[in-house]
Design a protein around this motif. Structure first.
Motif, PDB file in Angstrom:
ATOM      1  N   UNK A 109      37.813  46.989  46.023  1.00  0.00           N
ATOM      2  CA  UNK A 109      38.020  45.740  45.301  1.00  0.00           C
ATOM      3  C   UNK A 109      38.789  46.001  44.003  1.00  0.00           C
ATOM      4  N   UNK A 110      38.382  47.049  43.296  1.00  0.00           N
ATOM      5  CA  UNK A 110      39.112  47.386  42.058  1.00  0.00           C
ATOM      6  C   UNK A 110      40.560  47.762  42.370  1.00  0.00           C
ATOM      7  N   UNK A 111      40.769  48.441  43.473  1.00  0.00           N
ATOM      8  CA  UNK A 111      42.121  48.888  43.825  1.00  0.00           C
ATOM      9  C   UNK A 111      43.068  47.716  44.031  1.00  0.00           C
ATOM     10  N   UNK A 112      42.533  46.571  44.461  1.00  0.00           N
ATOM     11  CA  UNK A 112      43.386  45.396  44.661  1.00  0.00           C
ATOM     12  C   UNK A 112      43.119  44.327  43.609  1.00  0.00           C
ATOM     13  N   UNK A 113      42.475  44.748  42.522  1.00  0.00           N
ATOM     14  CA  UNK A 113      42.297  43.923  41.327  1.00  0.00           C
ATOM     15  C   UNK A 113      41.433  42.694  41.572  1.00  0.00           C
ATOM     16  N   UNK A 114      40.407  42.859  42.380  1.00  0.00           N
ATOM     17  CA  UNK A 114      39.401  41.822  42.562  1.00  0.00           C
ATOM     18  C   UNK A 114      38.198  42.136  41.679  1.00  0.00           C
ATOM     19  N   UNK A 115      37.426  41.133  41.284  1.00  0.00           N
ATOM     20  CA  UNK A 115      36.219  41.400  40.494  1.00  0.00           C
ATOM     21  C   UNK A 115      35.289  42.354  41.232  1.00  0.00           C
TER      22      UNK A 115
END
Length: 407
Positions: free
Chosen positions: A325-331
């Motif tokens: 999720x962080x890798x694709x800039x999601x919370x």
């Protein structure tokens, strides 16, 4: 962003007696989780009253994690000869968010969006292929023959028109794809990534270009997929200089992604790398119709392989949930807090005695398996289970009905 497109439900959902994991500190005991009709967490506690209209899922002590997120799949079904349907690797397998890794380029992305992403039950995002045609005829017609394969202006325009679902650029750095073009496609992808302020995902495989040189071009947030491939000239354990470069890359924020696939994951490489203290940041499947009933099967089995090779349970969960999720800039923080959109995976860790293969045909036995029970998307609980390949699978006998490729 485009995610959390969960429709209003007719009934709230109560998950009873689940063990939260992967949400950070503060959850030492099983809890009940009430999800409102609006698809958001309404209450967390013990012995929550269900009320007359709530649907109840009794977790019976199963683990509740942030939704499993597969950073590398191919789901442009019908648009490429390699892609599978989203439902073959999505919620029915415990996966709530998936990222198509370059199946579409600028010339055919509109179809991926209209026919796959928008009607999808899961949250689906995409890395846009640097090559305009994407993987229409994967490995039969290269998407990166020369500069005629890339339209920079159209690629930029496609990203700008679809920033809610395009989360990066994908480039395959392998001589099988680029011939003698070497690092030029990676350089072009990185240049466009800087212009667009997006990360790039780089497929590393048969050199040239060298894995070593690819790492030198990347920056924080960029992703190397197939990080544990066992291909000659592309394995990070075959020489110490490359291994040290990989360590340095991880230290500066480059994401090492498993990207198992039909040809890109080695038990020996993964085990040796884990023993030396360099785990993958993210676990993904690279599921497509040449790997589904061959080496990969599904997200749960891929997670189980990393667990069997020595990766800690908590780290496997993080690498399959919050890290991608962080890798694709999601919370990725506070995902179980009141008011947050409900996107969870309910699963057990069960005893097993299962023989599995890596991409090179080497076998291993799994004694513990991640077993998904439900994918929670808003107030909808979707029954889930691991994929069981048909007889003749397990890395040996699946023939693609579209292109005749045998896995």
């Amino acid at each position: 962003m485009f995610g959390n497109r969960f429709p209003t439900a007719e009934r709230p959902l109560l998950i009873r007696s689940a063990r939260p994991t992967g949400f950070g500190a503060g959850f030492d005991q099983p809890v009940d989780v009430m999800i409102g009709k609006d698809g958001r967490v309404a209450e967390i506690g013990s012995m929550i009253a269900a009320g007359e209209d709530a649907k109840v899922v009794d977790a019976k002590g199963a683990f509740l994690s942030p939704g499993w997120t597969d950073l590398h799949v191919h789901v442009w079904y019908g648009g490429t000869d390699i892609s599978i349907r989203p439902e073959q690797c999505g919620a029915a397998r415990g996966v709530t968010t998936m990222v198509d890794a370059g199946s579409a380029g600028e010339a055919n992305f509109h179809g991926l969006r209209e026919f796959i992403i928008e009607p999808g039950r899961e949250n689906i995002y995409a890395f846009l292929n640097l090559g305009s045609i994407g993987l229409v005829a994967c490995n039969r017609v290269s998407e990166l023959i020369d500069m005629r394969s890339i339209d920079i202006d159209r690629t930029i325009a496609t990203v700008e028109a679809n920033r809610d679902v395009i989360i990066g650029l994908k480039v395959r750095a392998s001589h099988v794809i680029t011939g003698g073009w070497d690092l030029t496609p990676v350089r072009l992808a990185k240049k466009l990534g800087r212009i667009l302020k997006l990360p790039i995902m780089v497929h590393v495989g048969e050199p040239p270009p060298l894995y070593d040189d690819v790492l030198g071009l990347l920056a924080e947030g960029d992703i190397v997929t197939h990080c544990f491939n066992g291909k000659a000239g592309g394995s990070i354990i075959e020489d110490d200089d490359l291994y040290q470069l990989a360590e340095q890359a991880a230290a500066r924020g480059i994401v090492l992604d498993v990207g198992h696939g039909g040809a890109s994951f080695s038990f020996d490489v993964a085990k040796a790398t884990l023993e030396r203290g360099l785990p993958p940041k993210t676990i993904s499947t690279d599921l497509h119709n040449r790997s589904l009933d061959g080496a990969v099967w599904d997200m749960a089995t891929t997670m189980s392989k990393l667990l069997s090779l020595g990766m800690a349970f908590e780290d496997v969960v993080a690498a399959s949930t919050t890290a991608p999720r962080r890798a694709i800039r999601l919370p990725a923080e506070g995902l179980l807090a009141k008011g947050k959109p409900a996107e969870f995976t309910l699963f057990d860790l069960v005893d097993a005695d299962l023989t599995v293969r890596d991409s090179q045909g080497a076998t291993s036995r799994l004694s513990r398996l991640f077993e998904p029970r439900h994918a929670i998307l808003g107030a909808e609980a979707i029954a889930a289970h691991r994929h069981v390949p048909p007889e003749g699978g397990e890395g040996g006998g699946h023939v693609c009905p579209h292109c005749g490729w045998k896995s």
